[in-house]
Motif scaffolding. Structure first.
Motif, short mmCIF file in Angstrom:
data_model
loop_
_atom_site.label_atom_id
_atom_site.label_comp_id
_atom_site.label_asym_id
_atom_site.label_seq_id
_atom_site.Cartn_x
_atom_site.Cartn_y
_atom_site.Cartn_z
N VAL A 1 -29.87 28.49 30.38
CA VAL A 1 -29.17 27.72 29.35
C VAL A 1 -29.15 26.25 29.71
CG1 VAL A 1 -27.00 27.37 28.15
CG2 VAL A 1 -27.71 29.67 28.72
N ARG B 1 -31.00 22.98 27.61
CA ARG B 1 -30.26 21.91 26.93
C ARG B 1 -31.14 20.73 26.57
NH1 ARG B 1 -25.56 19.84 30.29
NH2 ARG B 1 -25.15 18.40 28.63
N SER B 2 -32.04 20.36 27.50
CA SER B 2 -32.88 19.19 27.21
C SER B 2 -33.77 19.45 26.00
CB SER B 2 -33.78 18.86 28.39
OG SER B 2 -33.14 19.14 29.59
N TYR B 3 -34.01 20.71 25.72
CA TYR B 3 -34.93 21.03 24.64
C TYR B 3 -34.21 21.60 23.44
CZ TYR B 3 -37.87 20.72 28.72
OH TYR B 3 -38.46 20.29 29.86
N LEU B 4 -32.93 21.31 23.38
CA LEU B 4 -32.07 21.91 22.36
C LEU B 4 -32.66 21.84 20.97
CD1 LEU B 4 -29.49 23.18 21.67
CD2 LEU B 4 -28.38 20.99 21.63
N PHE B 5 -33.15 20.67 20.61
CA PHE B 5 -33.60 20.54 19.23
C PHE B 5 -35.07 20.88 19.06
CE2 PHE B 5 -29.73 19.33 17.50
CZ PHE B 5 -29.10 18.43 18.34
N ARG B 6 -35.76 21.11 20.18
CA ARG B 6 -37.17 21.49 20.02
C ARG B 6 -37.31 22.98 19.85
NH1 ARG B 6 -41.56 18.35 23.48
NH2 ARG B 6 -42.91 19.69 22.27
N MET C 1 -31.99 28.44 24.25
CA MET C 1 -30.61 28.43 24.67
C MET C 1 -29.87 29.64 24.14
SD MET C 1 -28.66 25.00 24.73
CE MET C 1 -27.26 24.85 25.74
#
Lengths: 276, 316, 523
Positions: free
Chosen positions: A231, A235-240, A245
């Motif tokens: 998780v 986080r760094s790729y949350l929107f990709r 996550m």
């Protein structure tokens, strides 16, 4: 024992809880053998994918199959959480029963100290310990175990106190049995039931705390597939690719719920006197 | 509540704080990473390091260092941050204030939502409301804060919707409405778990109380259900809630660390994490001590409140 | 003799948001042709780390460099093409041997507290920088200075230990800022809380973990700058929150965007992405003074196991360029193109066997947690090098511990470096035997000789040849594996004008920035 088991499986919580936990344990044991892909293998051309027929849960930033990673992660998350709980329970049970047995001033002193130690919130305590020992999965378990111990002390002690005044203990004392005998052979077995219940519920906390520590970078380290760490990295790729996550988060939640349910079920099963 | 009782409780909490300080100091002294190296950087020579160590008092025995630190703490002097060079007090106390704001708002929100829902679930026991509440509680309690926080981020802070800012903090004293806007998500996230806890507790306590002989007797006496509920059952059920709220402050101090980290909220939890990552020993010690002390004190207050209300309510 | 460094302008300009409005001429004067925007306004800049130190001599991370530029000045500053521009020094000359340099100071410069700047302050500042007790990173990065002296109130003379052609550029180093002599001799600790510099902005408030505010210095020695009234530096330790803030319009400029986020952030409405190739790189340090890396075959084997294009994809999300195991890429002036090393697993295996490891080699690679690309490189390397027989375990640790225990000491770890203004800068920082940060302990005499010679001559052609040989040597001997260079990535709201992403990565020039009419009015 089989009596309790039947009662356990009679309630909806007991059924669901047992099912989840059983599945989780199975996964932890068989895990990678069942996984469709090698959890560490990159698929460079298929990164950040959502669920598809090829990768059921999708892929991560390196193109690793999420399903396989989660299955392997069960091997990190579950045994680690169980170990932490066992450490905490073991430590707590021994101190608690001892304190109850000793009674009087010693008991008072021990309990006051335990109360004081409990003044430090669990996560904070674990954080401090891990920071001092160094951030890795093993120290995280140790830290969680130590942080859990005080509350286990209280529970075992109160149960042990109730048991201590029972006749069979008095009889053992009258027989002249050694203290160690009394504590281990007479008191502990009767203390077991409430402890088992509490422990089961504690596992759920252990899972969450371990995941939180890994999330903060103070637990399991890359490239481990411990769920909390997954998780955190996601986080760094949350929107990709939000799925990176979602799945480990759900896995953590499911295990925690499973153990909670199991604990509730056990509480009812082992103690038919409590009514709802 | 007698003076005796009060004194006893005060002594207890002093002892607690003492043990906590010992623990915090003891644990952090095992920290790897030489404070002197942190201060001077990699280019320092051996003599410089020795000089700084002497200046910081790192060459004294542990016991002496502890007493030194404790003396400072009692004067509200927590030392100087190794990271910024500023007094730790300056960093920690304003941060504590902000965390308390977050905590209070969360508790407020929780009380407004959890208590009515808990009551409702208890009254409609076994029905769909009860089931819904129980389910929500289970899930709420089983989700680690960082999962909840992230879900909140994905949905409510999604730039696509532009509903709420994902960011940390604007002081209310500067811009009130904007400050409030920034507080919504962190408060919501923290509240969710509190609500789950308390909702469940209120429900089960109320269910228990509603079945006691005392209440049955009141009903038989012909008192209206509502009167029974509000005047007798509720007060008894709410008593343990005070305990839970106090315990939640302790939980809050744990969960708040994660929420503050994710939402970049400049509270004491985040200060602690930053201090841990930077091996800033004085700051770590101060942060941990302050958080633990706050928890101990809130437990203490809860105990007092409980004791004060207990007699009055039970036998009202 | 003053020097200008030119490098491929086309490359540099290709990435900037204001390519068209870019610098005029090669005179080295600050770009007068920059877009004229409204003067005034408040700009909010976001960063992902707290600027924990206010004393410019002790700055180590990017947000601190930002503040250093805003509040202080050096003798020279770095222009967009890596040339030395006048800052506090109006002009400079050197002797024929390049061993003595004379700098003439600008007249009528005052510090923020009103005191006048004289050569004494410059001398005191440099003495503080060179003093090991201060612990300044400048000490080993401003050139081989033996002595600094004031010839008169407005002239400073540097006597060097050896010939050094790049002194003016070296003096533009991020930490080489001038502070009042009174502070240096009196109470240096004051600089932890106050900023007494000569920079375009003055300090208003400083809460390192959260917010730092600076306002226009009305007495700045350049009349039409700075163009803004105020700058607020806001800290967002969470990169997602930072990006969301920019997209929402809460901030105006995001200093650094992670490769993973760049596409999304730059595609948001109202946001302009900034991208420029730079010499910033991640590398894998191989301790050449111990087993197994003292054997060049093992080092070469590792280098051959790495698929560099894949690395660019995995670690830089395609926003970078492949590295060829030298720290010099096309963003540097003296770049020498060599055939790109291709991955060759069979060859790698062969070399390992020859070196005595037929069954493979177990290694532990240390990667700090900041930036997170270090760990990504580690994990990627682990996977890519597996088929060649390397069994790599990745060990992460907090950055502070890494700096303390591993950096320049460990045998196998991941390094991360900003671009330096000169080739000599990066070579002598990391790879010569007497380098301050000699991380590989390669200690190659031939390499040292090449670098020393190149530094002490001003003959372009000769320097080019020497640096080419140096690069070739590094490429062959592989004291460190350098698989990927990063493009610098940043993002701003479209009403921000005049900001140019500088390949050096630590130079911001925010005094040139202004806001258009469309900018929101901040209180």
């Amino acid at each position: 024992m089989p009596d309790a088991l039947r009662r356990l499986l009679g309630t909806p919580q007991g059924q669901l809880g047992s099912l989840i936990v059983f599945a989780a344990v199975l996964l932890a044991i068989l895990g990678p053998a069942l996984a469709p892909y090698n959890p560490e293998q990159f698929h460079i051309t298929a990164r950040f994918q959502g669920p598809s027929s090829r990768f059921w849960l999708g892929t991560d930033q390196f193109g690793r199959d999420l399903l396989s990673r989660i299955m392997m992660g069960a091997r990190s998350t579950l045994p680690l959480a169980l170990l932490a709980t066992v450490i905490g329970t073991g430590l707590g049970a021994v101190i608690g029963t001892l304190s109850a047995f000793l009674g009087g001033r010693a008991d008072e002193a021990i309990m006051r100290t335990v109360d004081a130690v409990m003044a430090i919130p669990g996560l904070l305590f674990a954080l401090l310990i891990v920071t001092s020992l160094g951030a890795n999965a093993f120290n995280a378990i140790l830290a969680i175990g130590i942080a859990f111990a005080p509350s286990m002390v209280r529970i075992t002690r109160s149960v042990a106190l109730a048991v201590r005044s029972q006749d069979y203990v008095k009889a053992a004392i009258a027989r002249g049995e050694s203290s160690r005998f009394i504590v281990v052979r007479e008191m502990l077995p009767n203390v077991i039931a409430p402890i088992v219940v509490e422990t089961t519920i504690r596992v759920s906390f252990a899972v969450m705390t371990l995941a939180t520590l890994s999330f903060l970078g103070l637990g399991a380290q890359p490239p481990s597939s411990e769920w909390g760490l997954m998780v955190s990295e996601a986080r760094s790729y949350l929107f990709r690719n939000p799925w990176m996550m979602v799945w480990p988060g759900l896995a953590i939640a499911m295990i925690a719920v499973g153990f909670n349910l199991l604990g509730d079920g056990l509480r009812d099963a082992l103690n038919p006197r409590t009514s709802e | 509540m007698s003076i005796n009782y009060l004194l006893k409780r005060i002594l207890t909490i002093l002892f607690t704080l003492f043990v906590v300080s010992l623990l915090v100091f003891g644990i952090t002294q095992v920290l790897p990473g030489d404070a002197a190296v942190m201060l001077l950087g990699e280019n320092a020579t051996a003599e410089q390091l020795a000089a700084v160590r002497e200046r910081l008092g790192l060459d004294a025995s542990l016991a002496v260092q502890y007493l030194h630190w404790l003396a400072g703490v009692l004067h509200s002097d927590f030392g100087t941050s190794l990271r910024t060079g500023l007094p730790v007090t300056e960093m920690m106390f304003p941060a504590l204030g902000r965390s308390l704001l977050l905590a209070l708002l969360s508790i407020g929100l929780m009380l407004i939502i959890a208590i009515p829902l808990g009551i409702l679930a208890a009254l409609r026991r076994g029905g769909p409301t009860d089931l819904g509440v129980s389910l929500a509680s289970y899930v709420g309690v089983s989700l680690p804060e960082f999962v909840t926080a992230t879900l909140v981020l994905i949905t409510l802070a999604n730039p696509a919707f532009g509903l709420f800012p994902a960011t940390g903090y604007v002081p209310l004293s500067e811009e009130f409405w904007r400050g409030l806007h920034h507080l919504v998500l962190p408060v919501l996230t923290v509240s969710i778990i509190l609500i789950a806890h308390v909702m469940r507790m209120v429900r089960s306590e109320l269910v228990d109380v509603l079945h006691t002989d005392y209440v049955r007797a009141a009903r038989l006496k012909g008192l209206s259900p509502r009167r029974v509920l509000f005047r007798h059952a509720l007060r008894n059920a709410l008593l343990p809630t005070i305990t839970i709220v106090a315990l939640d402050v302790g939980y809050l101090l744990g969960g708040i660390i994660v929420v503050e980290e994710i939402f970049a909220f400049p509270g004491i939890g985040r200060e602690l994490i930053v201090a841990i990552n930077a091996r800033d020993l004085p700051a770590i010690q101060a942060g941990a001590l302050i958080m633990a002390a706050t928890y101990a004190l809130s437990n203490f207050m809860a105990d007092l409140a409980y004791a004060a209300l207990d007699k009055r309510i039970q036998y009202a | 003799m003053s020097n200008h460094l030119k490098f491929d302008r086309r490359q540099f300009l290709a990435g900037t948001a204001l390519g068209a409005a870019a610098l005029a001429g090669t005179t080295g004067l600050p770009g007068i042709a920059l877009a004229q925007g409204r003067s005034g306004g408040v700009m909010r800049v976001s960063t992902d780390q707290a600027p924990s130190k206010l004393n410019p001599l002790l700055h180590r991370v990017n947000p601190e460099y930002v503040l250093g530029e805003l509040l202080y000045s050096g003798l020279t500053r770095l222009g967009p093409e890596m040339q030395a521009e006048p800052d506090l020094a109006e002009s400079w000359t050197s002797n024929q041997e390049l061993t003595e340099w004379t700098f003439k100071l600008r007249p009528d410069v005052t510090f923020h507290d009103g005191s006048k700047l004289t050569a004494k302050d410059v001398v005191a500042s440099f003495e503080a920088m060179l003093d090991p007790k201060t612990g300044s990173a400048a000490r080993t990065n401003i050139g081989p200075i033996a002595r600094v002296a004031a010839a008169d109130d407005a002239t400073v003379v540097f006597s060097l230990k050896g010939a050094y052609a790049d002194l003016p550029v070296a003096l533009a180093y991020t930490n080489a800022k001038i502070v009042p002599a009174a502070i240096v001799t009196g109470d240096m600790a004051r600089l932890d809380r106050e900023a007494i510099g000569t920079g375009p902005f003055k300090l208003v408030s400083y809460e390192p973990a959260r917010l730092t505010v600076v306002e226009r210095n009305p007495n700045y020695f350049i009349k039409d700058r700075p163009r803004l009234d105020r700058i607020e530096l806001v800290v967002y330790p969470d990169p997602t929150a930072e990006a969301s803030a920019l997209i929402a319009g809460d901030t105006d400029l995001m200093l650094q965007v992670s490769p993973a986020d760049y596409k999304r952030v730059s595609g948001a409405s109202g946001v302009k992405g900034l991208r420029t190739p730079s010499g910033q790189f991640l590398n894998v340090i191989l301790g050449c003074d111990q087993k197994p890396f003292n054997d060049a075959r093992v080092r070469k084997a590792l280098a051959l196991a790495v698929d560099r294009e894949a690395m660019v994809e995995l670690v830089a999300e395609g926003l970078g360029s492949p590295g060829n195991d030298t720290p010099i890429n096309s963003a540097y002036r003296f770049y020498q193109e060599l055939p790109m090393r291709e991955a060759n697993i069979a060859q790698a295996k062969k070399l390992l066997t020859e070196a005595g490891y037929p069954n493979g080699l177990n290694l532990t690679l240390v990667a700090s947690d900041r930036p997170s690309t270090r760990t990504q490189l580690g994990v990627a390397l682990r996977e890519l090098a597996k088929p060649a027989g390397f069994n790599i375990e990745v060990q992460t640790m907090p950055h502070a511990t890494y700096l303390d225990q591993v950096w320049t000491k460990g045998a196998f770890y991941v390094g991360f470096y900003n671009m330096q203004p000169t080739a000599d800068g990066i070579f002598s920082l990391l790879y010569t035997s007497d380098a301050a940060w000699n991380e590989t302990k390669w200690n190659n005499k031939e390499f040292d000789r090449l670098i020393a010679e190149a530094r002490s001559t001003a003959d372009e052609a000769k320097r080019r040849d020497l640096y080419a040989q140096a690069q070739k040597l590094m490429h062959e001997e592989v004291p460190t594996v350098i698989p990927v260079f990063f493009d610098l990535l940043s993002a701003q709201r479209d009403y921000v004008q005049g900001y140019q992403l500088h390949p050096r990565g630590a130079v911001y020039r925010l005094d040139y920035v202004s806001l258009s009419d469309k900018a929101p009015k901040r209180g």
